[in-house]
Design an enzyme around this catalytic site. Structure first.
Site, PDB file in Angstrom:
ATOM      1  N   ASN A   1       0.866  -1.181   0.000  1.00 14.54           N
ATOM      2  CA  ASN A   1       0.000   0.000   0.000  1.00 14.54           C
ATOM      3  C   ASN A   1       0.905   1.233   0.000  1.00 14.54           C
ATOM      4  O   ASN A   1       1.521   1.547   1.013  1.00 14.54           O
ATOM      5  CB  ASN A   1      -0.887  -0.032   1.249  1.00 14.54           C
TER       6      ASN A   1
ATOM      7  N   ARG B   1      -2.776  -2.123  -3.199  1.00 10.57           N
ATOM      8  CA  ARG B   1      -4.015  -1.423  -2.882  1.00 10.57           C
ATOM      9  C   ARG B   1      -4.075  -0.141  -3.711  1.00 10.57           C
ATOM     10  O   ARG B   1      -3.108   0.630  -3.745  1.00 10.57           O
ATOM     11  CB  ARG B   1      -4.038  -1.043  -1.405  1.00 10.57           C
TER      12      ARG B   1
ATOM     13  N   HIS C   1     -13.388   2.536   0.728  1.00 12.43           N
ATOM     14  CA  HIS C   1     -13.281   1.520   1.790  1.00 12.43           C
ATOM     15  C   HIS C   1     -13.883   0.183   1.328  1.00 12.43           C
ATOM     16  O   HIS C   1     -14.254  -0.649   2.154  1.00 12.43           O
ATOM     17  CB  HIS C   1     -14.050   1.926   3.070  1.00 12.43           C
TER      18      HIS C   1
ATOM     19  N   ARG D   1     -12.864  15.480   8.004  1.00 10.85           N
ATOM     20  CA  ARG D   1     -13.641  15.757   6.783  1.00 10.85           C
ATOM     21  C   ARG D   1     -15.077  16.124   7.150  1.00 10.85           C
ATOM     22  O   ARG D   1     -15.648  15.537   8.079  1.00 10.85           O
ATOM     23  CB  ARG D   1     -13.676  14.529   5.871  1.00 10.85           C
TER      24      ARG D   1
ATOM     25  N   GLU E   1      -8.072  -5.473   5.595  1.00 10.92           N
ATOM     26  CA  GLU E   1      -7.992  -5.118   4.179  1.00 10.92           C
ATOM     27  C   GLU E   1      -6.810  -5.798   3.498  1.00 10.92           C
ATOM     28  O   GLU E   1      -6.898  -6.188   2.334  1.00 10.92           O
ATOM     29  CB  GLU E   1      -7.885  -3.585   4.049  1.00 10.92           C
TER      30      GLU E   1
END
Ligand code: ADP
Length: 402
Positions: free
Chosen positions: A7, A91, A180, A241, A387
């Site tokens: 990643n 990823r 996600h 956010r 993940e």
């Protein structure tokens, strides 16, 4: 079969090496602050304790070189030869409108990924740099790309098209993509197993609550909707956010404060200075917010209540859209670790058949489990996300179906 999961961020490379027979993670590491005067390397294997050191790393290629040296290390390494790595799974945050499934890297894929930079300027260039670095260092090993957006390929157009002039969708590919996905995919599969059903027999709402948060509605294995949109900014309130706001606010701010005419300043405010941090004035970290709530801090309390409310709104809406659910799943940093937040989210949801058992909810453990009461119509579950393992599984699937 060994699979390396990578990643790459703009200044970091995170990796994990899996032995797929038992789906066991045998080595993992993180190289941070790439390109800065001092970079840091943390790594661990099943055979050795965590090692940390400061290193000099100019770019992704050097980071990958260091990772491979470490994997091959005589004492603490996990492989004797790089050929033991069957495939590298990367990823990739954004597949844009080109990638709706895991793909093997070739020249066309690289070109398409390059063309997606404008849609994901923060992430995709870094992923690309990682892919090139791996290719350079491991030229004989295939790479596959696993996209965070791919899980959403089943969303119906009425859920993903925005009600803007249609040409923005056709020409500019402005639509909901969802993020996600790898995490929602992993926990939904695990949830079906725990319910002793197949995925196409159950309706699920999965709540990935971390620094970034998203909620997904899954009907019999198909995603119907998700809270994040064209970018990961839409949806519930997050650490820094803003989540969904009235888009007219943007035009208003542009007129009032010329500084926001610079889109990077505007994006910075919406992505990094809003959410829990913007409301509380304290932090985007939920642990700090919870502590401040317990200390009676009024703004932290407001941020907390807004966070819970925005999550409940999505759960309520998706419950209606799915016409009922079999399970509600909590995952990621907040979802897995905060009983206080799970309790607040599930409070007053008994009309929907959602009731959690206080004791089970507050039980301190790190494995997947049910936290609903015996009589709760909807099962409520905590499933630690994974993940990296999901990427390894996807990479294996893609490789073996070549
Ligand atoms: P990311 O989205 O960066 O992967 P994580 O999934 O690791 O983030 O989640 C990080 C968030 O989880 C942070 O806001 C952190 O405060 C929160 N968190 C972790 N443990 C707890 C806890 N026990 N109580 C409340 N929040 C927690």
């Amino acid at each position: 079969m060994k699979i390396l999961v990578v990643n790459c961020g703009s200044s970091s490379v995170k990796y994990a090496l899996f032995e797929m027979e038992k789906e066991k993670k045998i080595a993992w590491g993180l190289i941070e602050c790439i390109g800065l005067p001092e970079a840091f390397y943390r790594r661990q294997t099943v055979k050795s304790d965590e090692k940390k050191e400061s290193v000099k790393i100019a770019n992704h290629t050097e980071a990958v070189e260091l990772m491979i040296e470490e994997l091959l290390d005589e004492k603490s390494g996990s492989i004797l030869n790089i050929k033991e790595i069957a495939v590298v799974g990367h990823r990739v945050v954004h597949g844009g409108d080109k990638f709706f499934e895991t793909v093997l890297v070739n020249d066309k894929v690289k070109e398409d990924l390059k063309n997606s930079f404008s849609i994901a300027p923060l992430h995709n260039p870094a992923h690309y740099a990682g892919i090139i670095a791996i290719e350079k260092m491991l030229p004989s090993i295939p790479s596959v790309l696993v996209f965070d957006t791919a899980f959403y390929h089943t969303m119906p157009d009425y859920a993903y098209v925005y009600a803007l002039p249609y040409e923005f969708y056709e020409k500019d590919h402005i639509r909901k993509y969802g993020f996600h996905g790898t995490s929602h995919n992993y926990v939904s599969q695990k949830a079906a197993k725990m319910l002793k059903k197949s995925l196409n027999e159950v309706n699920l709402i999965t709540a990935h609550l971390g620094n970034g948060s998203s909620i997904t509605a899954i009907e019999k294995g198909n995603v119907i909707d998700t809270s994040m949109g064209f970018t990961p900014l839409e949806g519930v309130i997050m650490g820094t956010r803003c989540g969904s706001i009235d888009p007219a606010i943007i035009a208003y701010l542009l007129d009032k404060y010329p500084t926001y005419k610079d889109s990077s300043v505007l994006n910075d405010m919406l992505n990094k200075k809003s959410g829990l941090a913007g409301i509380s004035g304290l932090s985007g970290d939920m642990r700090t917010i919870v502590q401040a709530v317990n200390d009676g801090n009024r703004k932290a309390m407001l941020a907390f209540e807004m966070f819970i409310y925005s999550i409940k709104r999505y759960i309520g809406a998706y419950y209606g859209i799915l016409n009922g659910i079999d399970a509600l799943i909590f995952t990621a940093g907040i979802g897995e670790n905060s009983a206080f937040i799970r309790e607040a989210v599930c409070k007053n949801f008994c009309a929907l058949g959602i009731e959690i058992d206080k004791e089970k909810n507050y039980e301190h453990c790190t494995y997947e489990r049910f936290i609903s009461t015996k009589n709760s119509r909807v099962k409520v579950m905590i499933i630690p996300t994974n993940e990296e393992l999901m990427i390894a599984r996807e990479a294996k699937k893609r490789l073996t179906s070549k």
